[in-house]
Enzyme design. Structure first.
Site, short mmCIF file in Angstrom:
data_model
loop_
_atom_site.label_atom_id
_atom_site.label_comp_id
_atom_site.label_asym_id
_atom_site.label_seq_id
_atom_site.Cartn_x
_atom_site.Cartn_y
_atom_site.Cartn_z
N ASP A 47 -10.23 -4.31 -4.98
CA ASP A 47 -9.59 -3.31 -4.12
C ASP A 47 -10.36 -1.99 -4.21
OD1 ASP A 47 -7.90 -1.45 -2.88
OD2 ASP A 47 -6.08 -2.43 -3.62
N SER B 287 0.83 -1.19 0.00
CA SER B 287 0.00 0.00 0.00
C SER B 287 0.88 1.26 0.00
CB SER B 287 -0.97 -0.06 1.19
OG SER B 287 -1.96 0.94 1.10
N HIS C 286 -8.09 -4.89 -0.73
CA HIS C 286 -6.84 -4.17 -0.46
C HIS C 286 -5.95 -4.96 0.51
CE1 HIS C 286 -4.40 -0.61 -0.88
NE2 HIS C 286 -4.23 -0.54 0.44
#
Length: 204
Positions: free
Chosen positions: A156, A106, A187
């Protein structure tokens, strides 16, 4: 040799010198301990270098500022990327490690992508988990000889499919060898992320 690293971090020495070291870059709200278990799973015995992001967002560590969800402060990103590059060079001298493979999740994957573009050749390769294209207009980079694994989630809610595909195409156009998998995931990370990452690192 400097004894003042620019980032709070953890370092775990290698027990298998045949494996390249990993640079672990956490997501928003993580810290220097966050990805150590993942690093040990995907590259058993590798040296692990895990810094903590120096930016706080509502008390949560990050590697660079953002203006809104998915909107990056690109000036801050450039500065923090250069700081991270300096930290990597410091750690290589301090711990005697080779060029690492960056493994970022991320926010950590986004600064890893920025590191590839702003400091080509500093890392041996990169695993980008749920990454976005870091710049609206990316700097030109020569990434020949750099291997990249990108793992995106088809469900996501944070990273648009078009955005991750654009990043993969950009890195490939710059000469990187890119393997991009779109996984049936959101995610968060899944066991498939672990398996694919472990296999990719073992194949380098």
């Amino acid at each position: 040799m400097s004894t003042q690293p620019s980032l709070v971090h953890r370092f775990e020495p290698s027990t298998d010198t045949a494996r390249p070291p990993l640079l672990l870059l956490h997501g928003t709200g993580g810290d220097e301990a966050d990805l150590l278990p993942l690093g040990a799973m995907v590259a058993p015995g590798a040296a692990l270098l895990s810094p903590r992001g120096a930016v706080l967002e509502n008390g949560m560590p990050r590697f660079f500022r953002r203006l809104a969800e998915g909107v990056f402060d690109e000036d801050d990103l450039r500065r923090r990327t250069d700081d991270l590059a300096g930290f990597i060079r410091w750690a290589q001298a301090e711990y005697g490690i080779a060029a690492p493979i960056a493994l970022g999740f991320s926010n950590g994957a986004n600064i890893a992508a920025s590191l590839l573009l702003r400091h080509p050749g500093l890392v041996r390769g990169a695993v980008l988990l749920r990454a976005m294209a870091p710049f609206r207009e990316a700097p030109a980079a020569r990434l020949d000889g750099t291997s990249v694994l990108m793992l995106s989630g088809t469900a996501d809610p944070i990273v648009p499919e078009e955005n991750s595909k654009r990043l993969a195409a950009l890195l490939a156009a710059d000469g990187a060898t890119v393997r991009h998998h779109e996984l049936p995931a959101g995610h968060g990370l899944s066991q498939l992320d672990v398996t694919l990452t472990r296999e990719w690192i073992a194949g380098l």
